[in-house]
Write a protein that holds these residues in place. Structure first.
Motif, PDB file in Angstrom:
ATOM      1  N   TYR A  97      32.342  -9.705  38.025  1.00  0.00           N
ATOM      2  CA  TYR A  97      32.434  -8.262  38.195  1.00  0.00           C
ATOM      3  C   TYR A  97      31.008  -7.720  38.134  1.00  0.00           C
ATOM      4  N   THR A 137      30.890  -4.659  47.293  1.00  0.00           N
ATOM      5  CA  THR A 137      30.998  -4.802  45.845  1.00  0.00           C
ATOM      6  C   THR A 137      31.670  -3.551  45.298  1.00  0.00           C
ATOM      7  N   TYR A 138      31.955  -3.539  43.997  1.00  0.00           N
ATOM      8  CA  TYR A 138      32.680  -2.395  43.446  1.00  0.00           C
ATOM      9  C   TYR A 138      31.877  -1.099  43.544  1.00  0.00           C
ATOM     10  N   ASP A 139      30.527  -1.221  43.676  1.00  0.00           N
ATOM     11  CA  ASP A 139      29.713  -0.009  43.786  1.00  0.00           C
ATOM     12  C   ASP A 139      29.202   0.226  45.204  1.00  0.00           C
ATOM     13  N   ASP A 155      31.178   0.171  48.997  1.00  0.00           N
ATOM     14  CA  ASP A 155      32.399  -0.080  49.763  1.00  0.00           C
ATOM     15  C   ASP A 155      32.078  -0.172  51.251  1.00  0.00           C
ATOM     16  N   HIS A 188      39.549   0.918  48.486  1.00  0.00           N
ATOM     17  CA  HIS A 188      38.343   0.172  48.129  1.00  0.00           C
ATOM     18  C   HIS A 188      38.780  -1.228  47.712  1.00  0.00           C
ATOM     19  N   CYS A 238      37.360  -4.163  47.074  1.00  0.00           N
ATOM     20  CA  CYS A 238      36.700  -4.849  45.972  1.00  0.00           C
ATOM     21  C   CYS A 238      37.114  -4.246  44.639  1.00  0.00           C
ATOM     22  N   LYS A 239      37.057  -2.931  44.545  1.00  0.00           N
ATOM     23  CA  LYS A 239      37.386  -2.254  43.294  1.00  0.00           C
ATOM     24  C   LYS A 239      38.853  -2.455  42.944  1.00  0.00           C
ATOM     25  N   ASP A 280      39.799  -6.016  41.350  1.00  0.00           N
ATOM     26  CA  ASP A 280      39.121  -6.346  40.095  1.00  0.00           C
ATOM     27  C   ASP A 280      37.649  -6.711  40.253  1.00  0.00           C
ATOM     28  N   GLY A 281      37.023  -6.272  41.346  1.00  0.00           N
ATOM     29  CA  GLY A 281      35.572  -6.225  41.385  1.00  0.00           C
ATOM     30  C   GLY A 281      34.810  -7.430  41.876  1.00  0.00           C
TER      31      GLY A 281
END
Length: 286
Positions: free
Chosen positions: A129, A218-220, A222, A229, A231-232, A235-236
């Motif tokens: 993550y 990645t989670y930050d 998109d 989203h 990735c988010k 679970d990242g």
């Protein structure tokens, strides 16, 4: 001076010698998880012994007829296959430079011809993550679970490589997926990925082409093709998500048996216990 400090100091000195080998020197930054110094000494001693072995093998090859057949301008091999072709058959950590630029440490699988690992999940000690920048530079333990880093993967694959997914299931069986042409493009494309399905071989259905021409997310950051989203919501774990994934959650949560865990999607989430992703030159490349 205590034992832990001594072994750490020796390892750091050796690492500094390795990265300054050749005509130039490089500033290298750490990309591993923090390890409590109280428990670090044995791990560092293991790495020291491994690197010492590889350096002795490298030196032996350099001394053969006073020449080396390594091709990169700094004197480092370009990948694990080149090390294999020069006579080394020992799995482990090696320094490579695919393009004559700053060398970096990789793990080589020498059992079947010298494959360079770009990702491995063998336990839950390393969290995947991670934000965008850490997926770019890489993280984890090269001798354990790790992500090599998008910039290094781009340098290794920019002219096209084979890619092999080696997966172990929870019941002890194994699956694989092998593609003959795989490329990760430069940072300006958000590390867009291309894969060709021609000649695909595998024990699972061909799934990676679903992600062809997709940017990394990645989670930050998109970049996927879904209205949500991916990735988010998964679970990242960073990946070249489409909408969202088929062969694409290999950076999920280790040990989780449902959505968000390490696995792939084929009419449902199929969980896997361990995975290695490795590359080598395409067939027919000189």
């Amino acid at each position: 001076m205590n034992v832990t400090f001594n072994c750490c100091l020796v390892f750091c000195v050796l690492a500094n010698i390795i990265v300054t080998f050749g005509a130039d020197s490089w500033t290298c930054t750490a990309n591993t998880d923090y390890i409590d110094p109280m428990f670090a000494c044995k791990d560092l001693e293991k790495r020291f012994n491994t690197i010492e072995l590889q350096m002795k093998q490298f030196q032996k090859l350099m001394q053969t007829n006073g020449l080396t057949t390594y091709t990169t301008i700094e004197g480092f091999p370009k990948d694990c296959e080149e090390i294999y072709e020069n006579g080394t058959r020992t799995d482990g950590m090696y320094m490579i430079s695919p393009d004559g630029r700053c060398p970096f440490l990789v793990y080589c699988d020498m059992k079947i011809g010298g494959w360079t690992l770009i990702q491995r999940r063998v336990d839950g000690r390393v969290s995947f993550y991670r934000p965008w920048q850490e997926y770019v530079t890489g993280f984890g333990d090269i001798d354990g679970s790790f992500w090599l880093g998008l910039e290094k993967i781009h340098r290794l694959t920019r002219d096209g490589t084979q890619i092999y997914f080696d997966m172990e299931n929870y019941d002890g069986t194994r699956d694989y997926a092998h593609y003959n042409v795989f490329t990760v493009h430069k940072a300006a494309t958000a590390y867009r990925m291309n894969v060709d399905t021609f000649g695909y071989r595998g024990s699972i259905k061909e799934l990676l082409s679903y992600h062809d021409n997709q940017k990394f997310s990645t989670y930050d950051r998109d970049n996927d093709a879904h209205s949500s989203h991916c990735c988010k919501d998964r679970d990242g774990g960073g990946w070249c998500y489409n909408a969202c994934y088929k062969l694409g959650n290999l950076n999920g949560i280790y040990g989780k048996r449902e959505l968000g865990g390490v696995g792939y999607h084929d009419s449902g989430h199929l969980q896997i216990k361990n995975v290695e992703i490795k590359i080598k030159a395409m067939y027919g490349v000189c």
